[in-house]
Design a protein around this motif. Structure first.
Motif, PDB file in Angstrom:
ATOM      1  N   GLY A   9      -5.669  13.445  -1.379  1.00 28.18           N
ATOM      2  CA  GLY A   9      -6.682  12.400  -1.568  1.00 28.18           C
ATOM      3  C   GLY A   9      -8.067  12.984  -1.787  1.00 28.18           C
ATOM      4  N   ALA A  10      -8.393  14.050  -1.061  1.00 29.81           N
ATOM      5  CA  ALA A  10      -9.717  14.660  -1.175  1.00 29.81           C
ATOM      6  C   ALA A  10      -9.878  15.447  -2.471  1.00 29.81           C
ATOM      7  CB  ALA A  10      -9.971  15.573   0.022  1.00 29.81           C
ATOM      8  N   LEU A  11      -8.818  16.083  -2.921  1.00 33.05           N
ATOM      9  CA  LEU A  11      -8.915  16.973  -4.080  1.00 33.05           C
ATOM     10  C   LEU A  11      -8.700  16.276  -5.410  1.00 33.05           C
ATOM     11  CD1 LEU A  11      -6.984  20.065  -2.686  1.00 33.05           C
ATOM     12  CD2 LEU A  11      -9.457  19.749  -2.846  1.00 33.05           C
ATOM     13  N   GLY A  12      -7.956  15.188  -5.400  1.00 35.92           N
ATOM     14  CA  GLY A  12      -7.674  14.496  -6.650  1.00 35.92           C
ATOM     15  C   GLY A  12      -7.004  15.407  -7.653  1.00 35.92           C
ATOM     16  N   ASP A  13      -7.520  15.434  -8.869  1.00 32.78           N
ATOM     17  CA  ASP A  13      -6.914  16.200  -9.954  1.00 32.78           C
ATOM     18  C   ASP A  13      -7.078  17.712  -9.784  1.00 32.78           C
ATOM     19  OD1 ASP A  13      -5.364  15.856 -12.278  1.00 32.78           O
ATOM     20  OD2 ASP A  13      -7.089  16.407 -13.523  1.00 32.78           O
ATOM     21  N   THR A  14      -8.038  18.144  -8.961  1.00 28.80           N
ATOM     22  CA  THR A  14      -8.241  19.590  -8.790  1.00 28.80           C
ATOM     23  C   THR A  14      -7.124  20.227  -7.961  1.00 28.80           C
ATOM     24  OG1 THR A  14      -9.639  19.318  -6.836  1.00 28.80           O
ATOM     25  CG2 THR A  14     -10.750  19.409  -8.980  1.00 28.80           C
ATOM     26  N   ILE A  15      -6.230  19.427  -7.427  1.00 27.41           N
ATOM     27  CA  ILE A  15      -5.078  19.984  -6.695  1.00 27.41           C
ATOM     28  C   ILE A  15      -4.226  20.846  -7.626  1.00 27.41           C
ATOM     29  CG2 ILE A  15      -3.380  18.139  -7.051  1.00 27.41           C
ATOM     30  CD1 ILE A  15      -2.875  18.391  -3.950  1.00 27.41           C
ATOM     31  N   LYS A  16      -4.376  20.642  -8.938  1.00 24.57           N
ATOM     32  CA  LYS A  16      -3.633  21.437  -9.922  1.00 24.57           C
ATOM     33  C   LYS A  16      -4.000  22.912  -9.858  1.00 24.57           C
ATOM     34  CE  LYS A  16      -3.033  17.659 -13.154  1.00 24.57           C
ATOM     35  NZ  LYS A  16      -3.371  17.114 -14.460  1.00 24.57           N
ATOM     36  N   GLN A  17      -5.114  23.264  -9.230  1.00 25.08           N
ATOM     37  CA  GLN A  17      -5.530  24.659  -9.105  1.00 25.08           C
ATOM     38  C   GLN A  17      -4.774  25.389  -8.002  1.00 25.08           C
ATOM     39  OE1 GLN A  17      -9.751  24.328  -8.542  1.00 25.08           O
ATOM     40  NE2 GLN A  17     -10.111  23.774 -10.665  1.00 25.08           N
ATOM     41  N   SER A  18      -3.969  24.682  -7.249  1.00 23.86           N
ATOM     42  CA  SER A  18      -3.156  25.315  -6.208  1.00 23.86           C
ATOM     43  C   SER A  18      -2.136  26.239  -6.866  1.00 23.86           C
ATOM     44  CB  SER A  18      -2.419  24.253  -5.394  1.00 23.86           C
ATOM     45  OG  SER A  18      -3.331  23.358  -4.805  1.00 23.86           O
ATOM     46  N   PHE A  19      -1.752  27.302  -6.151  1.00 21.59           N
ATOM     47  CA  PHE A  19      -0.736  28.197  -6.684  1.00 21.59           C
ATOM     48  C   PHE A  19       0.187  28.651  -5.566  1.00 21.59           C
ATOM     49  CE2 PHE A  19      -3.989  31.188  -5.371  1.00 21.59           C
ATOM     50  CZ  PHE A  19      -3.288  32.303  -4.923  1.00 21.59           C
ATOM     51  N   GLY A  20       1.350  29.150  -5.959  1.00 25.32           N
ATOM     52  CA  GLY A  20       2.344  29.575  -4.981  1.00 25.32           C
ATOM     53  C   GLY A  20       2.793  31.005  -5.206  1.00 25.32           C
ATOM     54  N   ILE A  21       3.317  31.586  -4.132  1.00 25.07           N
ATOM     55  CA  ILE A  21       3.930  32.907  -4.179  1.00 25.07           C
ATOM     56  C   ILE A  21       5.258  32.820  -3.448  1.00 25.07           C
ATOM     57  CG2 ILE A  21       3.790  35.313  -3.423  1.00 25.07           C
ATOM     58  CD1 ILE A  21       0.771  35.138  -3.614  1.00 25.07           C
ATOM     59  N   GLY A  22       6.307  33.310  -4.066  1.00 20.90           N
ATOM     60  CA  GLY A  22       7.607  33.419  -3.414  1.00 20.90           C
ATOM     61  C   GLY A  22       7.809  34.851  -2.965  1.00 20.90           C
ATOM     62  N   TYR A  23       7.949  35.064  -1.667  1.00 20.93           N
ATOM     63  CA  TYR A  23       8.040  36.414  -1.105  1.00 20.93           C
ATOM     64  C   TYR A  23       9.453  36.607  -0.569  1.00 20.93           C
ATOM     65  CZ  TYR A  23       5.978  40.576   1.146  1.00 20.93           C
ATOM     66  OH  TYR A  23       5.658  41.845   1.522  1.00 20.93           O
ATOM     67  N   GLU A  24      10.353  37.111  -1.434  1.00 25.51           N
ATOM     68  CA  GLU A  24      11.783  37.221  -1.119  1.00 25.51           C
ATOM     69  C   GLU A  24      12.066  38.003   0.157  1.00 25.51           C
ATOM     70  OE1 GLU A  24      14.578  35.979  -2.522  1.00 25.51           O
ATOM     71  OE2 GLU A  24      13.792  35.169  -4.382  1.00 25.51           O
ATOM     72  N   SER A  25      11.507  39.212   0.286  1.00 24.12           N
ATOM     73  CA  SER A  25      11.862  40.062   1.423  1.00 24.12           C
ATOM     74  C   SER A  25      11.358  39.518   2.753  1.00 24.12           C
ATOM     75  CB  SER A  25      11.342  41.484   1.222  1.00 24.12           C
ATOM     76  OG  SER A  25       9.936  41.484   1.183  1.00 24.12           O
ATOM     77  N   ASP A  26      10.290  38.723   2.710  1.00 27.40           N
ATOM     78  CA  ASP A  26       9.763  38.131   3.940  1.00 27.40           C
ATOM     79  C   ASP A  26      10.262  36.698   4.127  1.00 27.40           C
ATOM     80  OD1 ASP A  26       8.331  38.609   6.240  1.00 27.40           O
ATOM     81  OD2 ASP A  26       6.420  37.962   5.413  1.00 27.40           O
TER      82      ASP A  26
END
Length: 176
Positions: A104-121
């Motif tokens: 709700g606070a971020l609106g459309d700027t939530i698209k700037q979020s990113f992810g990392i998949g860390y297999e070994s951890d």
């Protein structure tokens, strides 16, 4: 170069006006995330390739949040953080209130979020901003796929990747 992508290797995915947001490979399929939902491309040869709708009730909010981890795709969707493979499973029920507040606070700027998949951890890391004033994500939600628990890190990072050579996470707080 036309021979690199032959014309007969073309597949329509969804409606003509739906943008493809991200395509990620699993062991036996490609998952295609569009504005209208999630599609799955399967097959063993050119004659057996087919595209099927996997789920049209879930939409990817932040394309860079979708990553492959343990032959599943984890990402930030309109229903929360989900795991996608043969079906869509919502994982973020324990932090749903926090995610809804941020959305709700971020609106459309939530698209700037990113992810990392860390297999070994065995971790999925979702980097998000907490306010519109923060251009760089400053909060990281971390999901442990073994214990199925959430925790948070206070990290100001704009980009990140796991280097397969040394199995370490590298992040950057700036564009340069």
């Amino acid at each position: 170069q036309a021979e690199a992508v032959p014309i007969n290797n073309f597949f329509d995915v969804g409606a003509a006006n739906d943008k493809i947001l991200r395509i990620l490979p699993l062991r036996t399929a490609l998952l295609i995330f569009t504005e209208a939902g999630v599609y799955r491309l399967t097959g063993n040869s050119q004659s057996s390739f087919q595209v099927t709708l996997l789920d049209n009730t879930v939409k990817l909010l932040a394309p860079d949040s979708a990553v492959v981890l343990e032959n599943n795709v984890y990402g930030l969707f309109d229903q929360g953080v989900c795991k996608v493979s043969d079906s869509v499973v919502v994982l973020s029920r324990p932090i749903e209130g926090q995610l809804l507040t941020l959305r709700g606070a971020l609106g459309d700027t939530i698209k700037q979020s990113f992810g990392i998949g860390y297999e070994s951890d065995r971790k999925y890391m979702l980097f998000m901003s907490t306010t519109l004033a923060n251009e760089t994500p400053n909060l990281t939600y971390v999901y442990n796929v073994v214990t199925e628990t959430w925790t948070t890190y206070d990290l100001n990072k704009k980009f990140g990747i796991v280097n397969p050579v040394d199995d370490r996470i590298y992040t950057c707080a700036e564009d340069n």
